[in-house]
Design a protein around this motif. Sequence first.
Motif, PDB file in Angstrom:
ATOM      1  N   UNK A   1       0.858  -1.184   0.000  1.00 36.67           N
ATOM      2  CA  UNK A   1       0.000   0.000   0.000  1.00 36.67           C
ATOM      3  C   UNK A   1       0.896   1.237   0.000  1.00 36.67           C
ATOM      4  N   UNK A   2       0.548   2.202  -0.842  1.00 39.62           N
ATOM      5  CA  UNK A   2       1.398   3.385  -1.019  1.00 39.62           C
ATOM      6  C   UNK A   2       0.764   4.639  -0.419  1.00 39.62           C
ATOM      7  N   UNK A   3       1.640   5.558  -0.018  1.00 40.45           N
ATOM      8  CA  UNK A   3       1.163   6.842   0.479  1.00 40.45           C
ATOM      9  C   UNK A   3       0.947   7.789  -0.702  1.00 40.45           C
ATOM     10  N   UNK A   4       0.644   9.049  -0.402  1.00 43.45           N
ATOM     11  CA  UNK A   4       0.348  10.023  -1.466  1.00 43.45           C
ATOM     12  C   UNK A   4       1.553  10.313  -2.352  1.00 43.45           C
ATOM     13  N   UNK A   5       2.777   9.994  -1.883  1.00 47.41           N
ATOM     14  CA  UNK A   5       3.986  10.186  -2.683  1.00 47.41           C
ATOM     15  C   UNK A   5       4.424   8.904  -3.391  1.00 47.41           C
ATOM     16  N   UNK A   6       3.551   7.906  -3.372  1.00 45.76           N
ATOM     17  CA  UNK A   6       3.794   6.605  -4.016  1.00 45.76           C
ATOM     18  C   UNK A   6       4.873   5.769  -3.329  1.00 45.76           C
TER      19      UNK A   6
ATOM     20  N   UNK B   1       5.898   3.000  -0.542  1.00 46.18           N
ATOM     21  CA  UNK B   1       5.222   1.922   0.185  1.00 46.18           C
ATOM     22  C   UNK B   1       5.233   2.263   1.670  1.00 46.18           C
ATOM     23  N   UNK B   2       4.036   2.236   2.275  1.00 40.50           N
ATOM     24  CA  UNK B   2       3.954   2.552   3.701  1.00 40.50           C
ATOM     25  C   UNK B   2       3.526   1.366   4.554  1.00 40.50           C
ATOM     26  N   UNK B   3       2.887   0.366   3.925  1.00 40.20           N
ATOM     27  CA  UNK B   3       2.475  -0.824   4.662  1.00 40.20           C
ATOM     28  C   UNK B   3       2.110  -1.922   3.675  1.00 40.20           C
ATOM     29  N   UNK B   4       1.946  -3.122   4.235  1.00 41.17           N
ATOM     30  CA  UNK B   4       1.536  -4.274   3.437  1.00 41.17           C
ATOM     31  C   UNK B   4       0.265  -4.852   4.040  1.00 41.17           C
ATOM     32  N   UNK B   5      -0.695  -5.142   3.185  1.00 39.00           N
ATOM     33  CA  UNK B   5      -1.928  -5.787   3.630  1.00 39.00           C
ATOM     34  C   UNK B   5      -1.926  -7.208   3.084  1.00 39.00           C
ATOM     35  N   UNK B   6      -2.131  -8.159   3.992  1.00 37.73           N
ATOM     36  CA  UNK B   6      -2.165  -9.571   3.619  1.00 37.73           C
ATOM     37  C   UNK B   6      -3.566 -10.115   3.819  1.00 37.73           C
ATOM     38  N   UNK B   7      -4.056 -10.774   2.795  1.00 36.30           N
ATOM     39  CA  UNK B   7      -5.335 -11.473   2.857  1.00 36.30           C
ATOM     40  C   UNK B   7      -5.013 -12.951   2.657  1.00 36.30           C
ATOM     41  N   UNK B   8      -5.455 -13.775   3.609  1.00 37.86           N
ATOM     42  CA  UNK B   8      -5.137 -15.203   3.554  1.00 37.86           C
ATOM     43  C   UNK B   8      -6.406 -16.027   3.704  1.00 37.86           C
ATOM     44  N   UNK B   9      -6.380 -17.193   3.074  1.00 44.45           N
ATOM     45  CA  UNK B   9      -7.474 -18.154   3.223  1.00 44.45           C
ATOM     46  C   UNK B   9      -6.878 -19.473   3.686  1.00 44.45           C
ATOM     47  N   UNK B  10      -7.481 -20.051   4.695  1.00 44.55           N
ATOM     48  CA  UNK B  10      -7.011 -21.320   5.248  1.00 44.55           C
ATOM     49  C   UNK B  10      -7.287 -22.436   4.240  1.00 44.55           C
ATOM     50  N   UNK B  11      -6.222 -23.060   3.747  1.00 42.11           N
ATOM     51  CA  UNK B  11      -6.350 -24.158   2.790  1.00 42.11           C
ATOM     52  C   UNK B  11      -5.724 -25.436   3.346  1.00 42.11           C
ATOM     53  N   UNK B  12      -5.624 -25.518   4.652  1.00 41.40           N
ATOM     54  CA  UNK B  12      -4.990 -26.669   5.294  1.00 41.40           C
ATOM     55  C   UNK B  12      -5.676 -27.971   4.898  1.00 41.40           C
ATOM     56  N   UNK B  13      -6.993 -27.994   4.936  1.00 47.92           N
ATOM     57  CA  UNK B  13      -7.726 -29.212   4.606  1.00 47.92           C
ATOM     58  C   UNK B  13      -7.386 -29.668   3.194  1.00 47.92           C
TER      59      UNK B  13
END
Length: 157
Positions: A99-104, A106-118
């Motif tokens: 994720x980028x700030x107004x000056x482009x 990178x200010x943070x990272x967002x992680x989306x995960x799905x449990x696929x253990x099964x």
Amino acid sequence: MDNQCRNIFNALDNSALVSVTDIKGIINFVNPKFCEISGYSADELIGRNHRILKSGLHRHDFYDNMWRTISGGKVWEGSIWNRAKNGSFYCVQTTITPMRDENCNIEEYISIRHDITFQKNQENLLKEALDNLKIQDPDRTKKLVSKLENIRNKYKD
């Protein structure tokens, strides 16, 4: 926040593990699903690095590639085996988005995960069964592998 955004966040919280880190990988947000699957409370995770979940099942270059990708501003996708607080392993299909700030920058990272253990465990059991069958009946194994590859290719697209 409007009602539609609340509904989206609620749906996401019910279906995915979500975390936000700073550019050094320090966790500053986790949702309840993340805590449920990992076995850690938000207080135990916030302020820590994701290494707390490291399973030891991936090579060092796996993580190097991930960090090279996201620090370069690109989205990284893949499956990761993690270790829960109780010592058990779980696998998550992961998308990490810079994720980028107004000056482009990178200010943070967002992680989306799905449990696929099964699913991963089922794949491992199937592989083991195929390996055993290969020893007992090689011709039958070839036919079965061909059918499985056709199914995989059908759902790959």
